[in-house]
Scaffold this motif. Structure first.
Motif, PDB file in Angstrom:
ATOM      1  N   SER A 229       4.062  -3.806  -0.238  1.00 46.16           N
ATOM      2  CA  SER A 229       2.778  -4.439   0.055  1.00 46.16           C
ATOM      3  C   SER A 229       2.866  -5.953  -0.113  1.00 46.16           C
ATOM      4  O   SER A 229       3.555  -6.450  -1.001  1.00 46.16           O
ATOM      5  CB  SER A 229       1.696  -3.883  -0.867  1.00 46.16           C
ATOM      6  OG  SER A 229       1.459  -2.528  -0.585  1.00 46.16           O
TER       7      SER A 229
ATOM      8  N   SER B 205      -0.568  -3.088   3.900  1.00 47.50           N
ATOM      9  CA  SER B 205       0.776  -2.961   3.301  1.00 47.50           C
ATOM     10  C   SER B 205       1.484  -4.281   3.569  1.00 47.50           C
ATOM     11  O   SER B 205       1.127  -5.290   2.966  1.00 47.50           O
ATOM     12  CB  SER B 205       1.538  -1.760   3.880  1.00 47.50           C
ATOM     13  OG  SER B 205       1.705  -1.891   5.273  1.00 47.50           O
TER      14      SER B 205
ATOM     15  N   MET C  76       2.552   4.685  -2.418  1.00 50.86           N
ATOM     16  CA  MET C  76       1.481   5.678  -2.277  1.00 50.86           C
ATOM     17  C   MET C  76       1.956   6.951  -1.579  1.00 50.86           C
ATOM     18  O   MET C  76       1.160   7.820  -1.243  1.00 50.86           O
ATOM     19  CB  MET C  76       0.317   5.067  -1.505  1.00 50.86           C
ATOM     20  CG  MET C  76      -0.302   3.862  -2.176  1.00 50.86           C
ATOM     21  SD  MET C  76      -1.150   4.288  -3.708  1.00 50.86           S
ATOM     22  CE  MET C  76      -2.693   4.919  -3.073  1.00 50.86           C
TER      23      MET C  76
ATOM     24  N   THR D 122      -3.993   1.459  -5.619  1.00 50.85           N
ATOM     25  CA  THR D 122      -2.569   1.151  -5.495  1.00 50.85           C
ATOM     26  C   THR D 122      -1.822   1.930  -6.567  1.00 50.85           C
ATOM     27  O   THR D 122      -2.378   2.833  -7.197  1.00 50.85           O
ATOM     28  CB  THR D 122      -2.332  -0.373  -5.617  1.00 50.85           C
ATOM     29  OG1 THR D 122      -0.962  -0.663  -5.368  1.00 50.85           O
ATOM     30  CG2 THR D 122      -2.736  -0.885  -6.980  1.00 50.85           C
TER      31      THR D 122
ATOM     32  N   THR E 152       0.713   6.114   5.028  1.00 51.98           N
ATOM     33  CA  THR E 152       1.633   5.262   4.281  1.00 51.98           C
ATOM     34  C   THR E 152       2.712   4.683   5.179  1.00 51.98           C
ATOM     35  O   THR E 152       3.116   5.279   6.172  1.00 51.98           O
ATOM     36  CB  THR E 152       2.304   6.048   3.148  1.00 51.98           C
ATOM     37  OG1 THR E 152       2.845   7.253   3.692  1.00 51.98           O
ATOM     38  CG2 THR E 152       1.323   6.394   2.076  1.00 51.98           C
TER      39      THR E 152
ATOM     40  N   ASP F 237      -3.959   0.591  -0.598  1.00 59.11           N
ATOM     41  CA  ASP F 237      -2.561   0.183  -0.428  1.00 59.11           C
ATOM     42  C   ASP F 237      -1.829   1.308   0.318  1.00 59.11           C
ATOM     43  O   ASP F 237      -1.799   2.451  -0.133  1.00 59.11           O
ATOM     44  CB  ASP F 237      -1.948  -0.043  -1.802  1.00 59.11           C
ATOM     45  CG  ASP F 237      -0.517  -0.564  -1.739  1.00 59.11           C
ATOM     46  OD1 ASP F 237       0.065  -0.596  -0.635  1.00 59.11           O
ATOM     47  OD2 ASP F 237       0.021  -0.915  -2.805  1.00 59.11           O
TER      48      ASP F 237
ATOM     49  N   PHE G 204      -4.915   2.746 -10.433  1.00 60.80           N
ATOM     50  CA  PHE G 204      -3.570   3.268 -10.257  1.00 60.80           C
ATOM     51  C   PHE G 204      -3.420   4.564 -11.050  1.00 60.80           C
ATOM     52  O   PHE G 204      -4.326   4.966 -11.778  1.00 60.80           O
ATOM     53  CB  PHE G 204      -2.491   2.228 -10.584  1.00 60.80           C
ATOM     54  CG  PHE G 204      -2.502   1.709 -11.985  1.00 60.80           C
ATOM     55  CD1 PHE G 204      -1.451   1.991 -12.848  1.00 60.80           C
ATOM     56  CD2 PHE G 204      -3.534   0.902 -12.463  1.00 60.80           C
ATOM     57  CE1 PHE G 204      -1.426   1.493 -14.140  1.00 60.80           C
ATOM     58  CE2 PHE G 204      -3.512   0.392 -13.748  1.00 60.80           C
ATOM     59  CZ  PHE G 204      -2.455   0.702 -14.595  1.00 60.80           C
TER      60      PHE G 204
END
Length: 428
Positions: free
Chosen positions: A305, A272, A235, A328, A300, A230, A356
């Protein structure tokens, strides 16, 4: 400076004539030493120096920069090295001092730890040389505008690779898990060709198609595995000077290397608000270099997203059941709930692992002793955010989605552990 010294000496000697001879004698000696130092230092090509850079830097790791020196003078030299290192490091006080004997070579080095991928430009390598007299310094300049690229952490990748081969994976936190289940997995039904095992004939499909149809199986060592990154604004958050996306990228490279060693097919995807880099899964060892080159340009975006777009892309492009490692981050329960329908849909077709991050700064803050009422209030809110992370992991697991909730620094180890666990239990 010499003119000023002589002016002072002249004034002093004008008023104190008895010591006139001694003052001028000292002045003459100083002048001769200075001239001797100038003549000694200002020979052409009397110092050789070279900055030796590696082919590429490894992000978030200490990289060595070597400086080679050669003294062609007939005397021992004191060399002050001021290297103009790239602006990304924000370091303007670099100074190294070495002493080189006459007609000798010397090597010295220093380390740099980049925290961003991209191109890094070095300026001049400045060497200030002084003789044993040390009245004059001469500057030499070398290696202007050298460039080196910073790639994802291949040092970390090699570290895990070496320890795994050396059968000492437990030293870095990797688990040894007993393998269970079958070694073959159903892939598709196809028409019989000469040489196929008659034991794999699918009689129902044969009756339906009126041709001999057989089940085709794939070895568990050639299963497709994708790292999905992601690249949205979630991020962008930094921990220990490194963004979450860079932790994910470093982990992807290390994990892909291990998977290739296990004879699996590996690929990668970034997304994204739109699909970014996409590399279909392949088991060739050249795939690792392709992944490294793809990861170099991943960065990024300051947008949210689109998990619906991700689901549509996977449905269209990844038709075979695969292991999907999704990197993510969810900071709020509401953000997970918005994406949960898409995650559930993806997990019906594939083995989905949602990775995550713990907010380690918040967790550290909750463990501090409060000093006043305001701090207690802030720690209460921080504790709620921390507990929300664990709740989200439970919510995903409730819907049959594998999860990794990890501190950023432990990401690679935990990801590899999860992969080995899934392989050993035959989940894929």
């Amino acid at each position: 400076m010499i003119i000023c010294v002589f002016a002072v000496l002249f004034l002093v000697s004008y008023w104190y004539t008895p010591i006139y001879a001694y003052i001028w004698l000292l002045a003459l000696g100083f002048l001769l030493l200075t001239l001797a130092d100038i003549i000694l230092l200002f020979k052409e090509n009397s110092l050789e120096a070279e900055r030796v850079l590696p082919e590429k830097f490894s992000n978030s790791d200490l990289n060595s920069v070597e400086i080679k020196l050669k003294n062609n003078y007939s005397v021992k030299l004191k060399v002050e090295i001021i290297d103009e290192i790239p602006v990304q490091f924000q370091k303007r006080d670099f100074l190294k001092t070495v002493h080189i004997p006459s007609h000798k070579k010397m090597k010295t080095s220093y380390g740099l730890r980049p925290v961003e991928r991209g191109k890094y430009i070095f300026g001049n390598l400045n060497c200030y040389v002084s003789s044993p007299i040390q009245l004059i310094k001469k500057r030499y300049t070398f290696n202007k505008n050298q460039m080196v690229k910073v790639f994802p952490s291949f040092i970390q990748m090699k570290k895990y690779d070496f320890l795994a081969i050396d059968n000492r994976i437990s030293q870095i936190g990797l688990k040894k898990i007993r393998r269970i289940g079958h070694t073959m997995e159903f892939e598709q039904i196809k028409e019989y060709v000469q040489g196929d095992d008659i034991r794999t004939i699918n009689w129902k499909a044969t009756a339906k198609h009126r041709d001999i149809m057989v089940n085709q199986y794939q070895d568990e060592k050639s299963q497709p595995i994708y790292s999905i990154i992601d690249t949205s604004r979630v991020m962008k958050m930094p921990f220990n000077e490194l963004k979450l996306i860079d932790y994910a990228i470093n982990s992807t490279l290390a994990f892909s290397n291990i998977a290739l060693k296990k004879k699996d097919k590996v690929g990668m995807l970034s997304f994204s608000h739109k699909i970014g880099n996409y590399l279909p899964a392949n088991s060739k060892m050249t795939q690792l270099q392709l992944i490294l080159n793809q990861l170099y340009n991943v960065d990024t975006k300051f947008l949210d997203s689109d998990f619906g777009l991700l689901y549509a892309h996977l449905k269209r492009k990844v038709t075979q059941r695969s292991l999907l490692m999704l990197y993510t981050n969810f900071e709020h329960i509401s953000s997970l709930q918005r994406q949960l329908p898409y995650l559930k849909a993806i997990s019906k077709k594939h083995v989905l692992v949602v990775i995550f991050f713990k907010n380690t700064e918040l967790e550290k803050f909750t463990e501090e002793n409060p000093e006043n009422l305001a701090t207690i209030y802030e720690q209460t809110i921080a504790t709620q955010f921390k507990n929300d992370k664990y709740y989200m992991a439970k919510e995903l697991e409730k819907h049959g989605i594998q999860t990794i909730l990890t501190a950023p620094k432990d990401l690679s180890i935990n990801t590899i552990n999860k992969y080995l666990e899934i392989k050993a239990r035959g989940i894929l």
